[in-house]
Design a protein around this motif. Sequence first.
Motif, short mmCIF file in Angstrom:
data_model
loop_
_atom_site.label_atom_id
_atom_site.label_comp_id
_atom_site.label_asym_id
_atom_site.label_seq_id
_atom_site.Cartn_x
_atom_site.Cartn_y
_atom_site.Cartn_z
N ASP A 155 0.84 -1.17 0.04
CA ASP A 155 0.11 -0.07 0.02
C ASP A 155 0.87 1.18 -0.11
O ASP A 155 2.08 1.24 0.77
N GLN A 157 1.80 5.30 -2.28
CA GLN A 157 1.98 6.02 -3.57
C GLN A 157 3.17 6.36 -3.87
O GLN A 157 4.33 6.76 -3.15
N ASP A 227 -2.78 -0.18 -3.73
CA ASP A 227 -3.92 -0.29 -2.81
C ASP A 227 -4.30 -1.63 -2.71
O ASP A 227 -5.15 -2.37 -3.28
#
Length: 247
Positions: A155, A157, A227
């Motif tokens: 998880d 970015q 995600d």
Amino acid sequence: MTRLAQTADLTDIQREILSTVKSFVDREIIPHAQELEHGDIYPQKIVDGLKELGIFGLMIPEEYGGLGESLLTYALVVEEIARGWMSVSGVINTHFIVAYMIKQHGTQEQKEHFLPRMATGEVRGAFSMSEPGLGSDVAAIRTKAVRDGDDYVIDGQKMWLTNGGSSTLVAALVRTDEGAERAHQNLTTFLVEKPSGFGEVAPGLTIPGKIDKMGYKGVDTTELVFDGYRIGADMVLGGAPGKGSPR
């Protein structure tokens, strides 16, 4: 006179490679670079030509279908390509980073799985280190992978992936906190296979789109969003976690 002509003690093979690349740059890159740069157009025809020349496998060992050339040869080839258009050198460089990481640190299975297809350009590499808000401060990486049986779940970015959309393999540096004393020993590189393109390219893996830039046009620069992305432990570079920044 270009700097290439001043590089001493090149072998006949090196000179032949550089001559071939120079001719390609003069014929296929320079006449089109301005239009592609101003239009922010991906240079697919140029990339296809570089595949045919074997440039994507320049430093991959011959046993895996590459040319097995030296780092010097690679540097001189990239210098020549950048003479025509810097963006094309970016397409090659990020692929080289991933191929070199696998060649130097990958398991035998990872080398056999990826390197032959990287040598032909069938598999195209991108490297993912940076994140929003921390740039390239790897000690501050927040994207995290948690072990779940034979898999990891990721998880977070990532940011500024050159070749993020066009690549089919991303070497992603993420955090795997498993109690090591030193920060770099809690970082792990995963070899993330994906289709090219934008949007949710795999369950839990999204390439939102191209990032608009003031320069360095043509080459696609993207984010990458994990995600709940599930990946096998066999896709940890080198086979064991905590080797994200070897010492």
